[in-house]
Design a protein around this motif. Structure first.
Motif, PDB file in Angstrom:
ATOM      1  N   PRO A  11       0.763  -1.071  -0.064  1.00 29.92           N
ATOM      2  CA  PRO A  11       0.177   0.001   0.066  1.00 29.92           C
ATOM      3  C   PRO A  11       0.739   1.351  -0.015  1.00 29.92           C
ATOM      4  CG  PRO A  11       0.033  -0.931   2.244  1.00 29.92           C
ATOM      5  CD  PRO A  11       0.796  -1.842   1.241  1.00 29.92           C
ATOM      6  N   GLU A  12       1.904   1.223   0.508  1.00 27.88           N
ATOM      7  CA  GLU A  12       2.890   2.352   0.418  1.00 27.88           C
ATOM      8  C   GLU A  12       3.288   2.988  -0.950  1.00 27.88           C
ATOM      9  OE1 GLU A  12       5.537  -1.340   0.330  1.00 27.88           O
ATOM     10  OE2 GLU A  12       3.899  -0.436   1.658  1.00 27.88           O
ATOM     11  N   LYS A  13       2.946   2.004  -1.817  1.00 29.49           N
ATOM     12  CA  LYS A  13       3.389   2.210  -3.321  1.00 29.49           C
ATOM     13  C   LYS A  13       2.094   2.767  -3.894  1.00 29.49           C
ATOM     14  CE  LYS A  13       6.425   0.274  -5.663  1.00 29.49           C
ATOM     15  NZ  LYS A  13       7.203  -0.754  -6.336  1.00 29.49           N
ATOM     16  N   VAL A  14       1.015   2.708  -3.513  1.00 29.82           N
ATOM     17  CA  VAL A  14      -0.357   3.011  -4.239  1.00 29.82           C
ATOM     18  C   VAL A  14      -0.406   4.644  -4.092  1.00 29.82           C
ATOM     19  CG1 VAL A  14      -2.747   2.922  -3.839  1.00 29.82           C
ATOM     20  CG2 VAL A  14      -1.367   1.089  -3.723  1.00 29.82           C
ATOM     21  N   VAL A  15      -0.799   5.432  -5.426  1.00 32.72           N
ATOM     22  CA  VAL A  15      -1.064   6.754  -5.155  1.00 32.72           C
ATOM     23  C   VAL A  15      -2.260   6.727  -6.146  1.00 32.72           C
ATOM     24  CG1 VAL A  15      -0.405   9.083  -6.317  1.00 32.72           C
ATOM     25  CG2 VAL A  15       1.371   7.279  -5.413  1.00 32.72           C
ATOM     26  N   PHE A  16      -3.351   7.303  -5.436  1.00 29.87           N
ATOM     27  CA  PHE A  16      -4.681   7.509  -6.099  1.00 29.87           C
ATOM     28  C   PHE A  16      -5.113   8.956  -6.577  1.00 29.87           C
ATOM     29  CE2 PHE A  16      -6.675   3.384  -5.333  1.00 29.87           C
ATOM     30  CZ  PHE A  16      -7.637   3.248  -6.264  1.00 29.87           C
ATOM     31  N   HIS A  17      -5.288   9.124  -7.657  1.00 27.86           N
ATOM     32  CA  HIS A  17      -5.998  10.492  -8.288  1.00 27.86           C
ATOM     33  C   HIS A  17      -7.312  10.577  -8.539  1.00 27.86           C
ATOM     34  CE1 HIS A  17      -1.472  11.096  -9.158  1.00 27.86           C
ATOM     35  NE2 HIS A  17      -1.445   9.986  -9.529  1.00 27.86           N
ATOM     36  N   VAL A  18      -7.999  11.023  -7.521  1.00 30.96           N
ATOM     37  CA  VAL A  18      -9.603  10.796  -7.684  1.00 30.96           C
ATOM     38  C   VAL A  18      -9.941  12.358  -8.288  1.00 30.96           C
ATOM     39  CG1 VAL A  18     -11.803  11.021  -6.156  1.00 30.96           C
ATOM     40  CG2 VAL A  18      -9.575   9.543  -5.677  1.00 30.96           C
ATOM     41  N   ILE A  19     -10.688  12.337  -9.501  1.00 38.43           N
ATOM     42  CA  ILE A  19     -10.895  13.455 -10.114  1.00 38.43           C
ATOM     43  C   ILE A  19     -12.564  13.628 -10.227  1.00 38.43           C
ATOM     44  CG2 ILE A  19     -11.029  14.878 -12.252  1.00 38.43           C
ATOM     45  CD1 ILE A  19      -8.599  13.137 -13.203  1.00 38.43           C
ATOM     46  N   THR A  20     -13.162  14.751  -9.611  1.00 39.37           N
ATOM     47  CA  THR A  20     -14.531  14.784  -9.701  1.00 39.37           C
ATOM     48  C   THR A  20     -14.947  16.077 -10.355  1.00 39.37           C
ATOM     49  OG1 THR A  20     -16.505  14.801  -8.085  1.00 39.37           O
ATOM     50  CG2 THR A  20     -14.475  16.114  -7.521  1.00 39.37           C
TER      51      THR A  20
END
Length: 542
Positions: free
Chosen positions: A243-252
């Motif tokens: 999980p330390e490698k996970v990057v989420f880009h949430v666009i709304t």
């Protein structure tokens, strides 16, 4: 042949001969048979009657046996066959009478089938009413058959109407916002304006460099549904081995941005990194750069198609699945910027070389790290093909499923049997993508569809993507992405459990009342029903 009885009536002489020449009453060739009757066993009168009856019946028995043999009916007893054809009713078995009655009924029904229903005939709405009319009218066979046909046709119409209404109600349920989810957005928006913690920078300033670090695993999700987006991100982080490698880009969108930001600011998923951005915060997303979006919004045909009468083009003769497909094709979400956003990923994230794009109706159940090691062989889009698989409904999609091949513009350019692929979980090599004309091709065909008054295709953003990405698809194993949980009620549960990503594409989303109850737990287990905002908005676990 002559029969002589002795004076004592104790014997019978049967003479059979041919030729009568010669005097003295000679018989020529004389066959003599004498039958002696024992008085103590049977009386002569009984014997006489028996002989006379036999002499009368035997010729008929011979003839009837010959008829039965010629007809090929030799699998039943002689007496039964005789009785079946020539005997009185007491010799005929009841099941034979039933068969004859059914045959006659078949014949009558077949004759009536080609006829229309007489004008003015009462349309009966139930079996009880049908029986009542028969008893009152004492119908003959033909009137019975016509009345039965009228009743069944009326019931068939009512069933089709009910199924059409069911699909229509599902459509409106799927395109509307549930009260609880609307409440959640409002409360979180209010929290954004009043709570400094809800407005804190995402991610923290010291983490900003990681947003463009290509050694990390970057995911993109575009959504205006806060609860759905939270499930996507939460399930991905929980399922990850790193999980330390996970990057989420949430666009709304601009309207949902404050509430979406509040949610992820107040519910951090450390050590994963989450960025929330509104479309208004991307300088590149201007109407000058995406003129096709303005064309879509201003086109009268588009507005009528997505916001007009949704029953137009649908009739009672359409199967329920066809009705559902036609209605889904008219969902207003297909003209929203968020739905078209993925075609602009290379420009939105200019410093990234590879991303995984996820729809907001998916759940991640397995670590997706191996996807980053897949060699796309110079292709742009790693996707699951949807033209082969055990589920013949979900996995039977080809270009002809989405494009209108009766239109010469489509028929002259594409192969109807070419395999389609799935949006919803896609690996995009942005470095390779930037060297192609995929975006321009996408824009070109959307404009062509607008010029043709939406006759090239009807359903959303996948058809132009199928065209734009032709030649740029790298198939990945179907176990990475299982589709259809929003419209295939009979999805195989074992396959659902084993899939890395499950996709509730279709009308029956898991957060809606119309969601399939046995498939909802795969989604609801990632919802925190004890959360203050969820609890106060009365979002309850099914």
């Amino acid at each position: 042949m002559q029969i002589r009885l002795s004076p004592s009536m104790r014997s019978i002489t049967i003479l059979a001969g041919s030729g009568g020449g010669g005097g003295g009453g000679g018989y020529g060739l004389l066959d003599l048979m004498k039958v002696k009757v024992a008085a103590r066993h049977v009386s002569y009168r009984t014997m006489l009657q028996t002989v006379l009856i036999l002499a009368f019946l035997l010729p008929f028995v011979f003839i009837l046996t010959a008829v039965v043999t010629l007809e090929g009916v030799n699998s039943c007893s002689s007496f039964d066959c005789l009785g079946r054809r020539f005997g009185p009713s007491f010799l005929v078995r009841s099941d034979d009478q039933s068969r004859r009655l059914v045959r006659n009924l078949y014949k009558t029904l077949d004759q009536v089938n080609a006829e229309g229903i007489p004008d003015g005939m009462k349309a009966l709405s139930s079996f009880e009413e049908f029986l009542s009319e028969i008893k009152k009218g004492q119908f003959d066979a033909r009137t019975f058959a016509i009345s039965l046909k009228a009743t069944m046709e009326n019931m068939d119409k009512e069933i089709k109407k009910a199924k059409l209404l069911e699909q229509l109600h599902k459509h409106f349920a799927a395109t509307s916002i549930p009260k609880g989810i609307h409440c959640l957005s409002l409360r979180l928006t209010d929290e954004y304006s009043s709570n400094a913690h809800a407005r804190k920078q995402l991610p923290a300033p010291e983490l900003l460099p990681f947003l463009s670090d290509n050694s990390l695993h970057h995911f993109v999700v575009a959504s205006d549904n806060i609860l759905a987006a939270s499930v996507v991100v939460t399930s991905a982080v929980r399922s990850s081995l790193h999980p330390e490698k996970v990057v989420f880009h949430v666009i709304t969108d601009k309207k949902t941005y404050p509430g979406m930001h509040s949610w992820f600011a107040l519910n951090p998923l450390s050590p994963a990194i989450v960025e929330v951005k509104g479309v208004h915060q991307f300088d590149w997303l201007t109407r000058e750069n995406v003129p096709v979006l303005e064309a879509i919004e201003n086109n009268l045909g588009v507005r009528n198609h997505y916001h007009g009468n949704h029953l137009m083009g649908t009739n009672l003769s359409d199967p329920p699945r066809v009705v559902a497909s036609k209605l889904q094709a008219r969902s207003p979400k297909y003209i929203s910027l968020l739905n078209h956003l993925r075609i602009y990923l290379p420009e939105l994230f200019p410093n990234l070389s590879k991303v995984i794009f996820l729809d907001d109706d998916v759940v991640i159940q397995r670590d997706l790290s191996p996807l980053w090691d897949i060699d796309l062989s110079g292709k742009v889009n790693g996707a699951v093909e949807t033209c082969k698989g055990e589920d013949k409904w979900v996995m039977s999609k080809r270009l002809k499923t989405y494009l209108n091949f009766s239109h010469p513009r489509i028929a002259s350019k594409f192969d109807p049997d070419e395999c389609a692929w799935a949006y919803g979980m896609n690996i995009f090599d942005l470095s390779v993508w930037r060297k192609t004309d995929i975006r321009d091709t996408y824009h070109h065909w959307i404009k062509e569809n607008l010029k043709s008054n939406l006759t090239l295709w009807k359903l959303g953003t996948l058809p132009p993507a199928l065209i734009a990405f032709r030649g740029h698809i790298h198939p990945i194993d179907p176990s990475w992405h299982m589709l259809g949980l929003g419209y295939q009620e009979k999805s195989d549960i074992d396959s659902v459990r084993k899939a890395a990503v499950i996709h509730y594409n279709g009308q029956c989303k898991p957060w809606l009342e119309i969601g399939y109850k046995h498939l909802q737990p795969f989604w609801t287990k990632f919802v925190n029903y004890s959360n203050e905002f969820i609890r106060n908005c009365h979002i309850l676990e099914p």
